[in-house]
Design a protein around this motif. Sequence first.
Motif, PDB file in Angstrom:
ATOM      1  N   ASN A 207      34.532  86.756 -35.190  1.00 15.20           N
ATOM      2  CA  ASN A 207      34.748  87.126 -33.788  1.00 15.20           C
ATOM      3  C   ASN A 207      34.656  88.641 -33.603  1.00 15.20           C
ATOM      4  O   ASN A 207      33.934  89.137 -32.724  1.00 15.20           O
ATOM      5  N   ASN A 208      35.393  89.381 -34.429  1.00 12.43           N
ATOM      6  CA  ASN A 208      35.400  90.836 -34.293  1.00 12.43           C
ATOM      7  C   ASN A 208      34.062  91.462 -34.687  1.00 12.43           C
ATOM      8  O   ASN A 208      33.636  92.460 -34.099  1.00 12.43           O
ATOM      9  N   LEU A 209      33.396  90.852 -35.679  1.00 12.68           N
ATOM     10  CA  LEU A 209      32.092  91.360 -36.089  1.00 12.68           C
ATOM     11  C   LEU A 209      31.077  91.209 -34.956  1.00 12.68           C
ATOM     12  O   LEU A 209      30.316  92.145 -34.657  1.00 12.68           O
ATOM     13  N   LEU A 210      31.062  90.052 -34.303  1.00 13.49           N
ATOM     14  CA  LEU A 210      30.144  89.826 -33.189  1.00 13.49           C
ATOM     15  C   LEU A 210      30.427  90.799 -32.041  1.00 13.49           C
ATOM     16  O   LEU A 210      29.498  91.338 -31.426  1.00 13.49           O
ATOM     17  N   ALA A 211      31.707  91.006 -31.753  1.00 14.72           N
ATOM     18  CA  ALA A 211      32.080  91.939 -30.687  1.00 14.72           C
ATOM     19  C   ALA A 211      31.595  93.349 -31.010  1.00 14.72           C
ATOM     20  O   ALA A 211      31.072  94.055 -30.138  1.00 14.72           O
ATOM     21  N   ASP A 218      24.234  97.331 -27.852  1.00 17.02           N
ATOM     22  CA  ASP A 218      24.101  97.662 -26.429  1.00 17.02           C
ATOM     23  C   ASP A 218      24.428  99.136 -26.197  1.00 17.02           C
ATOM     24  O   ASP A 218      25.380  99.480 -25.483  1.00 17.02           O
ATOM     25  N   SER A 219      23.641 100.016 -26.803  1.00 19.09           N
ATOM     26  CA  SER A 219      23.893 101.450 -26.684  1.00 19.09           C
ATOM     27  C   SER A 219      23.726 101.962 -25.251  1.00 19.09           C
ATOM     28  O   SER A 219      24.327 102.942 -24.847  1.00 19.09           O
ATOM     29  N   GLY A 220      22.892 101.255 -24.465  1.00 17.80           N
ATOM     30  CA  GLY A 220      22.689 101.661 -23.076  1.00 17.80           C
ATOM     31  C   GLY A 220      23.661 101.036 -22.105  1.00 17.80           C
ATOM     32  O   GLY A 220      23.535 101.193 -20.891  1.00 17.80           O
ATOM     33  N   ASN A 221      24.655 100.306 -22.638  1.00 18.99           N
ATOM     34  CA  ASN A 221      25.685  99.658 -21.825  1.00 18.99           C
ATOM     35  C   ASN A 221      25.094  98.719 -20.778  1.00 18.99           C
ATOM     36  O   ASN A 221      25.598  98.600 -19.653  1.00 18.99           O
ATOM     37  N   ILE A 223      25.041  95.475 -20.781  1.00 19.00           N
ATOM     38  CA  ILE A 223      25.864  94.289 -20.530  1.00 19.00           C
ATOM     39  C   ILE A 223      26.750  94.477 -19.306  1.00 19.00           C
ATOM     40  O   ILE A 223      27.060  93.526 -18.588  1.00 19.00           O
ATOM     41  N   PHE A 224      27.131  95.728 -19.040  1.00 21.58           N
ATOM     42  CA  PHE A 224      28.042  95.984 -17.922  1.00 21.58           C
ATOM     43  C   PHE A 224      27.364  96.693 -16.752  1.00 21.58           C
ATOM     44  O   PHE A 224      28.021  96.970 -15.745  1.00 21.58           O
ATOM     45  N   THR A 225      26.078  97.005 -16.884  1.00 19.33           N
ATOM     46  CA  THR A 225      25.408  97.726 -15.797  1.00 19.33           C
ATOM     47  C   THR A 225      24.158  97.011 -15.284  1.00 19.33           C
ATOM     48  O   THR A 225      23.765  97.217 -14.136  1.00 19.33           O
ATOM     49  N   ASN A 226      23.531  96.205 -16.104  1.00 20.06           N
ATOM     50  CA  ASN A 226      22.313  95.513 -15.710  1.00 20.06           C
ATOM     51  C   ASN A 226      22.656  94.180 -15.058  1.00 20.06           C
ATOM     52  O   ASN A 226      23.378  93.361 -15.631  1.00 20.06           O
ATOM     53  N   ASP A 227      22.146  93.946 -13.834  1.00 16.76           N
ATOM     54  CA  ASP A 227      22.488  92.741 -13.077  1.00 16.76           C
ATOM     55  C   ASP A 227      22.101  91.455 -13.806  1.00 16.76           C
ATOM     56  O   ASP A 227      22.833  90.462 -13.762  1.00 16.76           O
TER      57      ASP A 227
END
Length: 258
Positions: A207-211, A218-221, A223-227
């Motif tokens: 779990n922690n490894l996947l996170a 996701d160096s460009g973030n 997951i939290f910025t792209n629709d």
Amino acid sequence: MSSLDDSLKKITILQILVVLLALIGLVILFDIFGYSISEDWVYVGVILYFIYRLRFFSSEFKQDLINIFAKITPKSLFTIVIVNVFFSYGMLYLSIFALDHIPGFRSLIFAPIFSILAITSLAGIGGLISTVFVSPICEELLFRGVFLNRLKLIVPTSFAIIISSILFGALHSYGNIISAFVFGVCMCIIYLKTKNILTCILAHFINNLLAELFVHIDSGNLIFTNDIFIVLFSILAIVSLYLIIISLRQEWKYIDKR
């Protein structure tokens, strides 16, 4: 039942609290004298205590290691981890939305009392080794190995699962508390089914490894910025929550019988 499991059940919550307070006291003492020590060492100290008490790396440990998948398949274990990872991202989206759109919510969440409750620094989230290896070992031994086992002696198993999982969730920061609670419940059930704490530690590792992999990839973030990513992960989070609820409903029927 393994000797490792038997040994875990002999460790009391009071003993663990004494060890934790002593280790935290040492960290504070070193800080007073100008020597900055990472709180990660508290987790390391707890693990060393368990190694001493459980005779880690003995024949009993090796037997439990061999039997990690004796009562649960690798596919089932990996599925449980994956659905929890996606659910955790869903909760992160909700938490960010709440901070941005609910008036006064940000100041409430980041009040001093909440900062004290969310002792995430103890888990050493800044380092890969601490996050992926040290944290899972320590937290599973503490919350499933000791707290769950000892609470089962004084309250019904269902309540023991909920209480130990709430304590586990409280150790995490805002945005991760609910998903950590759900993950804790899943780990409790796995422990009750397998009677093997190493199975839970392995699941926690993955779990922690996947996170961590998601964070570093996701160096460009995005997951939290792209629709597109937000919609995709939101759908996966909803599906994951559905699967978790179905699974927990099925397992809960047999919980108090274990």
